[in-house]
Design an enzyme around this catalytic site. Structure first.
Site, PDB file in Angstrom:
ATOM      1  N   ASP A  88       3.423   1.528  -9.373  1.00  0.00           N
ATOM      2  CA  ASP A  88       2.281   1.568  -8.470  1.00  0.00           C
ATOM      3  C   ASP A  88       2.711   0.987  -7.135  1.00  0.00           C
ATOM      4  O   ASP A  88       3.749   0.329  -7.028  1.00  0.00           O
ATOM      5  CB  ASP A  88       1.106   0.768  -9.049  1.00  0.00           C
ATOM      6  CG  ASP A  88      -0.135   0.820  -8.162  1.00  0.00           C
ATOM      7  OD1 ASP A  88      -0.629   1.932  -7.914  1.00  0.00           O
ATOM      8  OD2 ASP A  88      -0.598  -0.238  -7.714  1.00  0.00           O
ATOM      9  N   SER A  89       1.873   1.163  -6.119  1.00  0.00           N
ATOM     10  CA  SER A  89       2.145   0.589  -4.817  1.00  0.00           C
ATOM     11  C   SER A  89       1.925  -0.920  -4.804  1.00  0.00           C
ATOM     12  O   SER A  89       2.303  -1.587  -3.835  1.00  0.00           O
ATOM     13  CB  SER A  89       1.246   1.233  -3.759  1.00  0.00           C
ATOM     14  OG  SER A  89      -0.116   0.957  -4.035  1.00  0.00           O
TER      15      SER A  89
ATOM     16  N   GLU B  58      -5.404  -6.539  -3.160  1.00  0.00           N
ATOM     17  CA  GLU B  58      -4.100  -7.166  -2.974  1.00  0.00           C
ATOM     18  C   GLU B  58      -4.210  -8.542  -2.302  1.00  0.00           C
ATOM     19  O   GLU B  58      -3.306  -9.367  -2.424  1.00  0.00           O
ATOM     20  CB  GLU B  58      -3.187  -6.259  -2.141  1.00  0.00           C
ATOM     21  CG  GLU B  58      -2.810  -4.958  -2.823  1.00  0.00           C
ATOM     22  CD  GLU B  58      -1.744  -5.112  -3.896  1.00  0.00           C
ATOM     23  OE1 GLU B  58      -1.139  -6.203  -3.987  1.00  0.00           O
ATOM     24  OE2 GLU B  58      -1.519  -4.142  -4.652  1.00  0.00           O
TER      25      GLU B  58
ATOM     26  N   HIS C 204      -6.192   0.540  -8.066  1.00  0.00           N
ATOM     27  CA  HIS C 204      -6.633  -0.787  -7.641  1.00  0.00           C
ATOM     28  C   HIS C 204      -8.130  -0.994  -7.900  1.00  0.00           C
ATOM     29  O   HIS C 204      -8.578  -2.123  -8.132  1.00  0.00           O
ATOM     30  CB  HIS C 204      -6.390  -0.988  -6.135  1.00  0.00           C
ATOM     31  CG  HIS C 204      -4.976  -1.254  -5.762  1.00  0.00           C
ATOM     32  ND1 HIS C 204      -4.006  -0.276  -5.786  1.00  0.00           N
ATOM     33  CD2 HIS C 204      -4.355  -2.387  -5.342  1.00  0.00           C
ATOM     34  CE1 HIS C 204      -2.845  -0.793  -5.390  1.00  0.00           C
ATOM     35  NE2 HIS C 204      -3.037  -2.065  -5.113  1.00  0.00           N
TER      36      HIS C 204
ATOM     37  N   CYS D 215      -0.584   5.328  -9.978  1.00  0.00           N
ATOM     38  CA  CYS D 215      -0.965   5.297  -8.566  1.00  0.00           C
ATOM     39  C   CYS D 215      -1.393   6.711  -8.206  1.00  0.00           C
ATOM     40  O   CYS D 215      -0.620   7.661  -8.392  1.00  0.00           O
ATOM     41  CB  CYS D 215       0.211   4.853  -7.704  1.00  0.00           C
ATOM     42  SG  CYS D 215      -0.057   4.962  -5.919  1.00  0.00           S
TER      43      CYS D 215
ATOM     44  N   CYS E 272      -8.162   5.406  -7.286  1.00  0.00           N
ATOM     45  CA  CYS E 272      -7.046   4.514  -6.964  1.00  0.00           C
ATOM     46  C   CYS E 272      -7.032   3.464  -8.059  1.00  0.00           C
ATOM     47  O   CYS E 272      -8.087   2.899  -8.404  1.00  0.00           O
ATOM     48  CB  CYS E 272      -7.239   3.873  -5.590  1.00  0.00           C
ATOM     49  SG  CYS E 272      -6.011   2.597  -5.203  1.00  0.00           S
TER      50      CYS E 272
END
Length: 280
Positions: A10-11, A154, A188, A75, A186
């Site tokens: 993932d990012s 994040e 996240h 992701c 996403c």
């Protein structure tokens, strides 16, 4: 039987939402995860750049420490940019998160009005829109880029009211849309599940695309007789987590979200490779 780990990329920390589902659904499978936090967010980047980063991570996971038996691109932006590329270049099954999310949303909606929140890159790719329309040409799709939600996750912000205010602002574009189903496009975003549900209301079903991908992972393992052969796995101390960014921040978020102690190692990035930094 295949005792190699399942790889996740993932990012940043978002792919941990897929890992969390895997720990519940496939508790005997080892995890090897790379979060590319240093180069996050992927959403505003060019498709070619995201594909390059994804290929770097895929090769790193597959070529180090016994490799992996399957890769989950946890992701959405990377799935849209690089799924066929990684499937072509890696000698293992590669699973993305978009199609499982599409199928779950099609099954969940009653009024055929579905929302998608995602990064700008995922929205621009129209991957969810095209998938939903292919499954049901009569569906009404409302896409919304919500990049600030990635940054919010994040940042490791813990104040509920602050998070709620940002979520409310980011989702304002869905007001009055009539959606009964919302794809969290996403990985996240499930870390903000409570705030998102509060904003859209309990009548809207949230689809966690990353978690839905684990159903496909389980099917592939069963079809290829590739489940981990040591049973039961008493703990997950053998799991491996890597980040290109802050080890401490990643470890704190991962430990809290997964509810297990997580030890994180640091990867250095350069133009072509990822390199493990020992002692960090």
């Amino acid at each position: 039987m295949d005792n190699r780990a399942i790889g996740y990329m993932d990012s940043g920390v978002g792919g941990l939402t897929a890992v969390k589902q895997a720990l519940y659904q496939l508790p005997n499978e080892q995890v090897k995860y790379v979060g590319d936090t240093l180069r996050m967010p992927y959403g505003p980047r060019r498709t070619e750049e995201v594909a390059k980063f994804s290929l770097q991570i895929g090769h790193y996971l597959n070529e180090t420490a016994d490799g992996i038996k399957l890769l989950v691109i946890a992701c959405n932006t990377a799935t849209a940019a690089a799924l066929p590329l990684l499937q072509e270049h890696l000698p293992i099954p590669v699973v993305g998160v978009i199609q499982p999310g599409v199928e779950a949303a099609l099954n969940a909606t009653d009024n055929n009005v579905v929302g998608v929140i995602a990064t700008q890159g995922t929205v621009d790719s129209n991957a969810y829109y095209n998938g939903l329309m292919a499954g049901n040409p009569g569906i009404d799709v409302h896409q919304l880029a919500t990049p600030d939600l990635v940054t919010l996750v994040e940042s490791n912000e813990q104040d509920h009211d602050k998070k709620l205010a940002i979520v409310r602002e980011q989702l304002a574009g869905l007001a009055g849309s009539g959606i009964d189903t919302l794809i969290l496009g996403c990985t996240h975003f499930p870390l903000l599940m409570d705030e998102i549900q509060e904003v859209v209301g309990d009548e809207v079903t949230l689809v966690n695309a990353g978690a839905e991908a684990i159903n496909l992972v389980e099917q592939i393992l069963d079809d290829s007789d590739a489940r981990h052969g040591i049973y039961p796995m008493s703990n997950h101390e053998v799991d491996q987590y890597y980040t290109t960014g802050s080890v401490d921040t990643f470890g704190e978020i991962a430990t809290r979200w997964l509810d297990i102690p997580v030890s994180v190692k640091h990867l250095k990035t350069d133009a072509n490779d990822l390199t493990l930094i020992e002692g960090e």
